[in-house]
Scaffold this active site. Structure first.
Site, mmCIF file in Angstrom:
data_model
loop_
_atom_site.group_PDB
_atom_site.id
_atom_site.type_symbol
_atom_site.label_atom_id
_atom_site.label_comp_id
_atom_site.label_asym_id
_atom_site.label_seq_id
_atom_site.Cartn_x
_atom_site.Cartn_y
_atom_site.Cartn_z
ATOM 1 N N TYR A 14 0.739 -1.275 -0.077
ATOM 2 C CA TYR A 14 0.291 -0.003 0.038
ATOM 3 C C TYR A 14 0.726 1.095 -0.031
ATOM 4 C CZ TYR A 14 -3.277 3.532 1.739
ATOM 5 O OH TYR A 14 -3.985 4.882 2.044
ATOM 6 N N ASP A 38 -11.335 9.058 4.981
ATOM 7 C CA ASP A 38 -9.898 9.724 4.808
ATOM 8 C C ASP A 38 -10.085 10.978 4.468
ATOM 9 O OD1 ASP A 38 -7.242 10.304 4.390
ATOM 10 O OD2 ASP A 38 -6.898 8.798 3.031
ATOM 11 N N ASP A 98 -3.041 5.479 9.759
ATOM 12 C CA ASP A 98 -4.185 4.701 9.232
ATOM 13 C C ASP A 98 -4.556 3.280 10.112
ATOM 14 O OD1 ASP A 98 -4.049 6.469 7.270
ATOM 15 O OD2 ASP A 98 -3.758 5.143 5.394
#
Length: 123
Positions: A14, A38, A98
């Site tokens: 990612y 996000d 995250d």
């Protein structure tokens, strides 16, 4: 449930794709019905097509990513990274944290990014 090694590999992939990949490549890491929020408190993107559209917003910019720290527990990962985005003469550093939840198939089922304007530095 995916292994800690698989989750670690996916997070690293990612990070690499956010730096150099296409929106299509990034969206491919997600389950068909995944969600992306996000930043947290913003719009929730539901499904791979919406997620692809979200990542397409930075596709034309020059990007660099660096993973700072990663923790894996069960089928979830929390990680901090640094994203530098250059668009024309403008450069900024974003430092989100995250949190990803992974499905049994190893795909990302949900992602929430914790950051605000306080975590953005104009370079």
């Amino acid at each position: 449930m995916p292994s800690a090694e698989h989750i670690t590999e996916t997070v690293n992939r990612y990070i690499g794709l956010v730096a150099k990949g296409s929106a299509e490549d990034i969206a491919g890491l997600y389950a068909d019905d995944a969600t992306v929020e996000d930043p947290v408190g913003g719009e929730v993107h539901i499904g791979r097509q919406a997620i692809r559209g979200f990542y397409a917003a930075v596709e034309g910019a020059e990007r660099d990513c660096e993973l700072v720290t990663l923790r894996v527990a069960g089928n979830e990962a929390a990680f901090q990274f640094r994203l530098t985005v250059t668009a024309g003469e403008h450069r900024m550093l974003i430092e989100p944290i995250d949190v990803m939840v992974f499905g049994d198939d190893g795909k990302i089922a949900a992602m929430k990014a914790y950051w605000s304007a306080d975590n953005v530095t104009q370079l």
